[in-house]
Design a protein around this motif. Structure first.
Motif, PDB file in Angstrom:
ATOM      1  N   THR A 142       0.838  -1.205   0.000  1.00 44.73           N
ATOM      2  CA  THR A 142       0.000   0.000   0.000  1.00 44.73           C
ATOM      3  C   THR A 142       0.870   1.251   0.000  1.00 44.73           C
ATOM      4  OG1 THR A 142      -1.788  -1.132   1.189  1.00 44.73           O
ATOM      5  CG2 THR A 142      -1.796   1.268   1.219  1.00 44.73           C
ATOM      6  N   VAL A 194     -14.560   4.130  10.359  1.00 45.98           N
ATOM      7  CA  VAL A 194     -13.750   3.281   9.479  1.00 45.98           C
ATOM      8  C   VAL A 194     -14.613   2.694   8.370  1.00 45.98           C
ATOM      9  CG1 VAL A 194     -12.427   1.132   9.353  1.00 45.98           C
ATOM     10  CG2 VAL A 194     -11.994   2.747  11.211  1.00 45.98           C
ATOM     11  N   LYS A 195     -15.804   2.241   8.728  1.00 47.72           N
ATOM     12  CA  LYS A 195     -16.699   1.666   7.727  1.00 47.72           C
ATOM     13  C   LYS A 195     -17.145   2.705   6.699  1.00 47.72           C
ATOM     14  CE  LYS A 195     -18.543  -1.926  10.777  1.00 47.72           C
ATOM     15  NZ  LYS A 195     -19.715  -2.399  11.538  1.00 47.72           N
ATOM     16  N   LYS A 218     -14.964   5.197   2.463  1.00 43.88           N
ATOM     17  CA  LYS A 218     -15.035   4.388   1.244  1.00 43.88           C
ATOM     18  C   LYS A 218     -13.727   4.409   0.461  1.00 43.88           C
ATOM     19  CE  LYS A 218     -19.402   3.747   2.163  1.00 43.88           C
ATOM     20  NZ  LYS A 218     -19.819   2.479   2.799  1.00 43.88           N
ATOM     21  N   ARG A 250     -11.117   2.077   2.066  1.00 39.15           N
ATOM     22  CA  ARG A 250     -11.361   0.668   1.716  1.00 39.15           C
ATOM     23  C   ARG A 250     -11.008   0.410   0.253  1.00 39.15           C
ATOM     24  NH1 ARG A 250     -14.224  -3.863   3.621  1.00 39.15           N
ATOM     25  NH2 ARG A 250     -13.697  -2.965   5.642  1.00 39.15           N
ATOM     26  N   ILE A 261      -7.215   0.004  -0.017  1.00 40.33           N
ATOM     27  CA  ILE A 261      -6.782  -1.308   0.484  1.00 40.33           C
ATOM     28  C   ILE A 261      -7.170  -2.401  -0.496  1.00 40.33           C
ATOM     29  CG2 ILE A 261      -7.120  -3.004   2.325  1.00 40.33           C
ATOM     30  CD1 ILE A 261      -7.483  -0.676   4.269  1.00 40.33           C
ATOM     31  N   ASN A 262      -8.398  -2.361  -0.996  1.00 38.56           N
ATOM     32  CA  ASN A 262      -8.843  -3.389  -1.942  1.00 38.56           C
ATOM     33  C   ASN A 262      -8.020  -3.373  -3.226  1.00 38.56           C
ATOM     34  OD1 ASN A 262     -10.786  -4.535  -0.345  1.00 38.56           O
ATOM     35  ND2 ASN A 262     -12.501  -3.436  -1.269  1.00 38.56           N
ATOM     36  N   TRP A 312     -13.182   0.762  -7.632  1.00 39.47           N
ATOM     37  CA  TRP A 312     -14.064   0.198  -6.625  1.00 39.47           C
ATOM     38  C   TRP A 312     -15.234   1.136  -6.297  1.00 39.47           C
ATOM     39  CZ3 TRP A 312     -13.313  -4.749  -5.248  1.00 39.47           C
ATOM     40  CH2 TRP A 312     -12.061  -5.301  -5.557  1.00 39.47           C
ATOM     41  N   GLN A 316     -10.550 -11.690   8.277  1.00 39.16           N
ATOM     42  CA  GLN A 316     -10.457 -10.591   7.321  1.00 39.16           C
ATOM     43  C   GLN A 316     -10.952  -9.264   7.901  1.00 39.16           C
ATOM     44  OE1 GLN A 316     -13.302 -10.497   3.870  1.00 39.16           O
ATOM     45  NE2 GLN A 316     -13.730 -12.606   4.478  1.00 39.16           N
ATOM     46  N   TYR A 371      -8.664  -5.987   8.022  1.00 38.37           N
ATOM     47  CA  TYR A 371      -9.077  -4.679   7.489  1.00 38.37           C
ATOM     48  C   TYR A 371      -8.970  -3.603   8.571  1.00 38.37           C
ATOM     49  CZ  TYR A 371     -10.943  -5.822   2.817  1.00 38.37           C
ATOM     50  OH  TYR A 371     -11.078  -6.157   1.492  1.00 38.37           O
ATOM     51  N   ASN A 372      -9.405  -3.935   9.773  1.00 37.05           N
ATOM     52  CA  ASN A 372      -9.355  -2.944  10.850  1.00 37.05           C
ATOM     53  C   ASN A 372      -7.921  -2.589  11.231  1.00 37.05           C
ATOM     54  OD1 ASN A 372     -12.139  -2.690  11.048  1.00 37.05           O
ATOM     55  ND2 ASN A 372     -12.333  -4.229  12.667  1.00 37.05           N
ATOM     56  N   SER A 431      -6.471  -0.507   8.481  1.00 37.49           N
ATOM     57  CA  SER A 431      -7.111   0.806   8.446  1.00 37.49           C
ATOM     58  C   SER A 431      -6.565   1.717   9.534  1.00 37.49           C
ATOM     59  CB  SER A 431      -8.631   0.658   8.590  1.00 37.49           C
ATOM     60  OG  SER A 431      -9.178  -0.044   7.489  1.00 37.49           O
TER      61      SER A 431
END
Length: 597
Positions: free
Chosen positions: A384, A417-418, A421, A424, A427-428, A494, A523, A527-528, A531
């Motif tokens: 990243t 965090v959620k 967008k 995420r 990261i994706n 994304w 997972q 992610y957390n 993040s």
């Protein structure tokens, strides 16, 4: 079971195979009262093995063709090598793995032979693919027919033991059921754990930046994830972030090498990495890997160091559990079954010892979780930052989202965090281009049919025992699945219409966390963790720059890569793979603090 002398055992087996025909002939001649000279027996033994191999290969070939015809299919196209047993393919693929770009060699085979190709090295069926249709069969719809298998388990058993990543059947189900409850929900304690170690990362970065010296971000992330993982597993952090960091080779400090090992944490981390590299080599060499470890199991040495750290912790946890049981205390702090509710202040080891007191099972499971918790997250965070170095506009936009939604100093909530967008998406997109486990393998239990790439042709038949290696990385870079810009890092794919057109239309083209019953339980945890670390970095640093002069000599891409197309042509660092993907020579960077927040 792991072998202590893999090469010797392999050669003994080979010797016995050579002697059996001579012994049988000797017994026959003796029963008939006929003379049998020692020279004749020696010649018979020497000729018996190649004769047996020829007979076995031909008879197996005929049987497989009959099976394919009976099933209404055809055998998978096979690589036609120049040497007996396609040994030249083995040396070519191993050479490319050591010196090339991940996927080198395999893409050429797919281009020549089709979506599924049997490399058939040393007459062992091994069908490689990078197709979502075949990956779905392996991981999901045909799950029961695809296992790790004895060959894989023996090669990696020295490190993984019977843990969740190296087991099948009931043992796998048992390991899976033990750990599942621990990863089923967000825990506020996780965020604080991540942040506690992220603060140590920030201090290391500031110290190095103030000194005007580049830092190996990959090494830093390896320490961060090791500390998080051991803290999470045992509540006993190895504290590797407290050890001295390596200096770049051109700094005049340490001659470009890692500082001399001073702590147990350094020894543990180095041994753990070494063990993973060694077992990865075994998988590359296939069934003949024991010949590269003639007199001893090379993994025993590093694993002795790893076990010396883990086993006392496991023993202590088991002893505490025994004391609690002997006192007949019903402490609600601990879970008594795999599905029981677990309090936030219970570690994973606390939970596991309530389910089993077997120290080997506990150690193996802990080691498997450590690999998932350290190496995969280290890989993603490293790549990243590499991509943010190359795309400052993405870094600036991501920093803007973080400052707008979280602020310059606050620890984010789950909801924040959620809601990020773009974070995420970044990261994706990193996981798409650089999945931590770019290659994986299974083995089919029974003969099976795969759909033909050509709908007008018969389906493909895979005999029982066929290895089925597949590449998530190659699949996630296919232009027919992701669009003409599949090689380009673009988090917006994304968020815009491309997400609907490609990913949402076929979610199985993106599998960094596996799929089906073996989908990664951790997972959300991963992610957390990623993040929180990225949020803290972007709160404190406004830009990231590669320091190519700081990379050790010979670790950057050779000039010829620029002429070979794809990501390979634009890569500024050299990705390599053991069990997970990493940056050869580290990732040497500088970071710039903002003038003001």
């Amino acid at each position: 079971m792991a072998l202590t002398t893999p090469g010797v055992d392999f050669l003994i087996y080979l010797f016995i195979s050579l002697c059996i025909p001579g012994c049988l002939v000797k017994a026959l001649f003796w029963s008939l009262g006929l003379p049998c000279s020692p020279l004749f027996l020696v010649l018979l033994c020497i000729c018996s093995l190649p004769s047996y191999i020829i007979f076995k290969v031909q008879s197996t070939e005929r049987a497989h063709r009959r099976e394919a015809a009976a099933a209404g299919g055809r055998l998978v196209p096979r690589v036609q090598g120049r040497l007996l047993g396609n040994f030249d393919q083995l040396t070519t693929l191993v050479g490319k793995w050591l010196n090339g770009y991940p996927g080198d060699g395999f893409q050429d085979l797919v281009d020549e032979y089709g979506a599924a190709v049997n490399t058939r090295v040393l007459w062992t069926d091994s069908v490689f693919s990078c197709s979502p249709e075949y990956t779905k069969l392996i991981l999901a719809s045909g799950f029961e027919n695809y296992v790790k298998g004895e060959r894989f388990q023996q090669a990696l058993g020295s490190v993984l033991g019977s843990g969740v990543f190296n087991s099948d059947g009931d043992m796998w189900k048992f390991h899976r059921s033990m750990t599942r409850p621990f990863f089923t929900r967000d825990r506020i304690t996780h965020f604080h754990l991540f942040d506690r170690h992220a603060e140590k990362v920030l201090k290391k970065l500031r110290d190095r930046m103030e000194a005007g010296i580049a830092i190996d971000f990959q090494d830093l992330m390896s320490r961060f994830t090791m500390d998080v993982t051991t803290d999470f597993l045992f509540n006993q952090c190895v504290d590797s972030l407290s050890s001295p960091l390596p200096f770049p080779h051109n700094s005049g400090k340490g001659n470009g090498s890692t500082p001399q090992i001073h702590t147990r944490a350094d020894e543990f981390s180095a041994a753990f990495t070494n063990a993973l590299q060694l077992v990865a080599e075994r998988e590359r060499y296939g069934s003949i890997w024991p010949l590269y470890e003639i007199t001893h199991d090379k993994v025993i040495g590093p694993m002795k160091i790893v076990k010396s750290f883990i086993e006392p912790i496991v023993r202590e946890a088991v002893q505490k559990k025994a004391i609690r049981d002997s006192m007949n205390k019903n402490d609600k702090l601990f879970a008594s079954s795999p599905n029981s509710k677990i309090d936030d202040d219970v570690t994973l080891l606390d939970h596991l010892v309530e389910l089993t007191s077997d120290p080997v099972i506990l150690r193996d499971e802990i080691l498997n979780i450590m690999i998932a918790g350290r190496d995969t997250i280290t890989s993603t965070l490293t790549f990243t930052i590499y991509l943010l170095c190359n795309h400052p506009e993405v870094a600036a936009r991501l920093r803007g989202e973080i400052l707008d939604q979280v602020g310059a100093t606050a620890l984010p909530s789950f909801e924040q965090v959620k809601d990020m967008k773009y974070l995420r998406a970044v990261i994706n997109e990193t996981l798409r281009l650089f999945p931590p486990v770019p290659f994986n393998v299974r083995e089919c239990v029974n003969g099976t049919l795969w759909p033909s790439p050509d709908p007008n042709d018969k389906p493909l038949y895979l005999p029982a025992g066929t290895k089925t290696p597949y590449s998530v990385m190659m699949m996630q870079r296919r232009k027919d699945l992701w669009g003409p810009d599949a090689d380009i890092f673009d988090p917006d794919r994304w968020l815009d219409e491309r997400n609907q057109k490609y990913f949402l239309a076929n979610p199985l083209i993106f599998l960094p966390f596996n799929a089906g019953p073996r989908i990664c339980l951790g997972q959300l945890f991963a992610y957390n963790e990623m993040s929180i670390l990225l949020i803290r970095l972007l709160q404190n640093f406004s830009s990231f720059n590669l320091e190519l002069d700081a990379f050790p000599p010979g670790t950057l891409p050779p000039p010829r890569w620029a002429k070979e197309g794809g990501r390979k042509a634009i890569e500024k660092i050299r990705p390599k793979v053991h069990l997970t993907m990493y940056c050869h020579g580290g990732l040497w960077v500088r970071m710039q603090e903002p003038l003001s927040n």
